[in-house]
Design a protein around this motif. Structure first.
Motif, PDB file in Angstrom:
ATOM      1  N   PRO A  26      19.524   7.657  31.067  1.00  0.00           N
ATOM      2  CA  PRO A  26      18.937   8.968  31.372  1.00  0.00           C
ATOM      3  C   PRO A  26      18.506   9.139  32.822  1.00  0.00           C
ATOM      4  O   PRO A  26      18.760  10.186  33.428  1.00  0.00           O
ATOM      5  CB  PRO A  26      17.737   9.032  30.414  1.00  0.00           C
ATOM      6  N   GLU A  27      17.867   8.145  33.394  1.00  0.00           N
ATOM      7  CA  GLU A  27      17.401   8.276  34.781  1.00  0.00           C
ATOM      8  C   GLU A  27      18.587   8.383  35.746  1.00  0.00           C
ATOM      9  O   GLU A  27      18.565   9.177  36.696  1.00  0.00           O
ATOM     10  CB  GLU A  27      16.526   7.080  35.159  1.00  0.00           C
ATOM     11  N   ALA A  28      19.631   7.591  35.489  1.00  0.00           N
ATOM     12  CA  ALA A  28      20.827   7.647  36.327  1.00  0.00           C
ATOM     13  C   ALA A  28      21.548   8.981  36.149  1.00  0.00           C
ATOM     14  O   ALA A  28      22.052   9.566  37.123  1.00  0.00           O
ATOM     15  CB  ALA A  28      21.756   6.481  35.990  1.00  0.00           C
ATOM     16  N   VAL A  29      21.615   9.471  34.933  1.00  0.00           N
ATOM     17  CA  VAL A  29      22.243  10.767  34.659  1.00  0.00           C
ATOM     18  C   VAL A  29      21.496  11.877  35.395  1.00  0.00           C
ATOM     19  O   VAL A  29      22.101  12.755  36.019  1.00  0.00           O
ATOM     20  CB  VAL A  29      22.276  11.047  33.142  1.00  0.00           C
ATOM     21  N   LYS A  30      20.179  11.834  35.322  1.00  0.00           N
ATOM     22  CA  LYS A  30      19.350  12.858  35.980  1.00  0.00           C
ATOM     23  C   LYS A  30      19.607  12.868  37.487  1.00  0.00           C
ATOM     24  O   LYS A  30      19.776  13.935  38.093  1.00  0.00           O
ATOM     25  CB  LYS A  30      17.872  12.582  35.696  1.00  0.00           C
ATOM     26  N   ALA A  31      19.652  11.695  38.095  1.00  0.00           N
ATOM     27  CA  ALA A  31      19.880  11.613  39.536  1.00  0.00           C
ATOM     28  C   ALA A  31      21.263  12.131  39.905  1.00  0.00           C
ATOM     29  O   ALA A  31      21.424  12.846  40.906  1.00  0.00           O
ATOM     30  CB  ALA A  31      19.708  10.166  40.008  1.00  0.00           C
ATOM     31  N   LYS A  73      22.585   6.574  44.836  1.00  0.00           N
ATOM     32  CA  LYS A  73      21.290   6.531  44.150  1.00  0.00           C
ATOM     33  C   LYS A  73      21.472   6.193  42.679  1.00  0.00           C
ATOM     34  O   LYS A  73      20.674   5.448  42.093  1.00  0.00           O
ATOM     35  CB  LYS A  73      20.569   7.872  44.305  1.00  0.00           C
ATOM     36  N   THR A  74      22.526   6.744  42.090  1.00  0.00           N
ATOM     37  CA  THR A  74      22.825   6.440  40.689  1.00  0.00           C
ATOM     38  C   THR A  74      23.070   4.949  40.507  1.00  0.00           C
ATOM     39  O   THR A  74      22.562   4.336  39.564  1.00  0.00           O
ATOM     40  CB  THR A  74      24.068   7.231  40.224  1.00  0.00           C
ATOM     41  N   ARG A  75      23.819   4.351  41.426  1.00  0.00           N
ATOM     42  CA  ARG A  75      24.098   2.912  41.358  1.00  0.00           C
ATOM     43  C   ARG A  75      22.826   2.096  41.555  1.00  0.00           C
ATOM     44  O   ARG A  75      22.634   1.058  40.907  1.00  0.00           O
ATOM     45  CB  ARG A  75      25.135   2.534  42.414  1.00  0.00           C
ATOM     46  N   SER A 106      18.681  -1.423  39.143  1.00  0.00           N
ATOM     47  CA  SER A 106      17.277  -1.674  38.816  1.00  0.00           C
ATOM     48  C   SER A 106      17.096  -1.886  37.314  1.00  0.00           C
ATOM     49  O   SER A 106      16.378  -2.795  36.878  1.00  0.00           O
ATOM     50  CB  SER A 106      16.419  -0.493  39.291  1.00  0.00           C
ATOM     51  N   ILE A 107      17.763  -1.046  36.527  1.00  0.00           N
ATOM     52  CA  ILE A 107      17.672  -1.182  35.066  1.00  0.00           C
ATOM     53  C   ILE A 107      18.338  -2.477  34.606  1.00  0.00           C
ATOM     54  O   ILE A 107      17.854  -3.166  33.707  1.00  0.00           O
ATOM     55  CB  ILE A 107      18.309   0.040  34.381  1.00  0.00           C
ATOM     56  N   TYR A 108      19.451  -2.818  35.255  1.00  0.00           N
ATOM     57  CA  TYR A 108      20.158  -4.069  34.960  1.00  0.00           C
ATOM     58  C   TYR A 108      19.226  -5.257  35.150  1.00  0.00           C
ATOM     59  O   TYR A 108      19.156  -6.164  34.306  1.00  0.00           O
ATOM     60  CB  TYR A 108      21.376  -4.173  35.875  1.00  0.00           C
ATOM     61  N   GLU A 109      18.472  -5.265  36.260  1.00  0.00           N
ATOM     62  CA  GLU A 109      17.532  -6.351  36.509  1.00  0.00           C
ATOM     63  C   GLU A 109      16.385  -6.341  35.496  1.00  0.00           C
ATOM     64  O   GLU A 109      15.881  -7.392  35.102  1.00  0.00           O
ATOM     65  CB  GLU A 109      16.978  -6.250  37.929  1.00  0.00           C
ATOM     66  N   SER A 110      15.989  -5.148  35.060  1.00  0.00           N
ATOM     67  CA  SER A 110      14.929  -5.047  34.045  1.00  0.00           C
ATOM     68  C   SER A 110      15.377  -5.649  32.726  1.00  0.00           C
ATOM     69  O   SER A 110      14.598  -6.290  32.024  1.00  0.00           O
ATOM     70  CB  SER A 110      14.530  -3.581  33.842  1.00  0.00           C
TER      71      SER A 110
END
Length: 219
Positions: A70-75, A84-86, A91-95
């Motif tokens: 969702p955050e990547a889609v929004k951006a 920015k999407t990447r 960031s989510i990948y690391e999370s």
């Protein structure tokens, strides 16, 4: 597995998943009427108009770029900024990898090795997870990593088997393995197979459904 104390009644658990393609279409501004029409075409095995096909095909490529997060889609939709999407995806990948630390040390290391290797496997011509490459043990089998794989892959539902072949080219529909799965006199005798491809083609023949790749949303 490590655990923490959660007071009874103070937390409402929710199951969160990435956006599916239909949800992405909503976010992109597609009307429900057009989505329902697409669903009807799929049910009736009826190809779309070329303009509709091009719209959904472009949207699907954007969906793959965003990954349904969702955050990547929004951006992406608000700013059209692929970089920015990447960054958000990274960031989510690391999370995700940090979340794996909830396992004990042995399971955490194995799970992270499997997770880190998934992208490289997806880029290979033969997309197969090889147990011997997880820890360098040539005698290892995937049974050894059953707990870690179950942690990473969970379909949440009891799904029927549907063999699928994805074609990346715009022309040509040669496939050898799929007919063997749906052959009523063969070893597998599955009821139906599916070919997903890029062209505006939708038909059913010899127990194989051929459809545009974006219609994977209806499987």
């Amino acid at each position: 597995m490590r655990s923490s104390f959660i007071p009874t009644g103070s937390v409402r658990p929710l199951s969160m998943r990435p956006m599916d393609f239909e949800e992405f279409l909503w976010a992109r501004g597609a009307g429900q009427e057009s989505i329902d029409s697409l669903r009807e075409n799929f049910a009736q095995r009826k190809p779309l108009s070329q303009s509709s096909h091009e719209f959904f095909f472009k949207a699907f490529k954007e969906y793959l770029l965003c990954g349904g997060l969702p955050e990547a889609v929004k951006a992406f939709l608000e700013e059209g900024d692929v970089y920015k999407t990447r960054d958000i995806q990274s960031s989510i990948y690391e999370s995700y990898k940090g979340d794996m630390s909830r396992y004990d040390q042995e399971h955490s290391l194995k799970t992270r090795r499997i997770y880190d290797s998934l992208l490289s496997y997806a880029q290979n011509k033969v997309k197969r997870l090889r147990a011997k490459q997880i820890e360098g043990d040539v005698r290892a089998s995937l049974v050894k990593y059953e707990d870690e794989i179950d942690y990473l892959v969970n379909d949440y539902d009891s799904l029927s088997i549907l063999p699928i072949e994805v074609k990346s080219g715009r022309t040509g529909y040669e496939y050898r393995a799929l007919p063997k799965f749906v052959d009523p006199k063969g070893n597998y005798r599955l009821g139906q197979g599916m070919v997903l491809q890029n062209a505006n083609r939708l038909d059913f023949a010899d127990n194989i459904l051929t459809a545009p790749i974006y219609m994977a949303m209806f499987i």
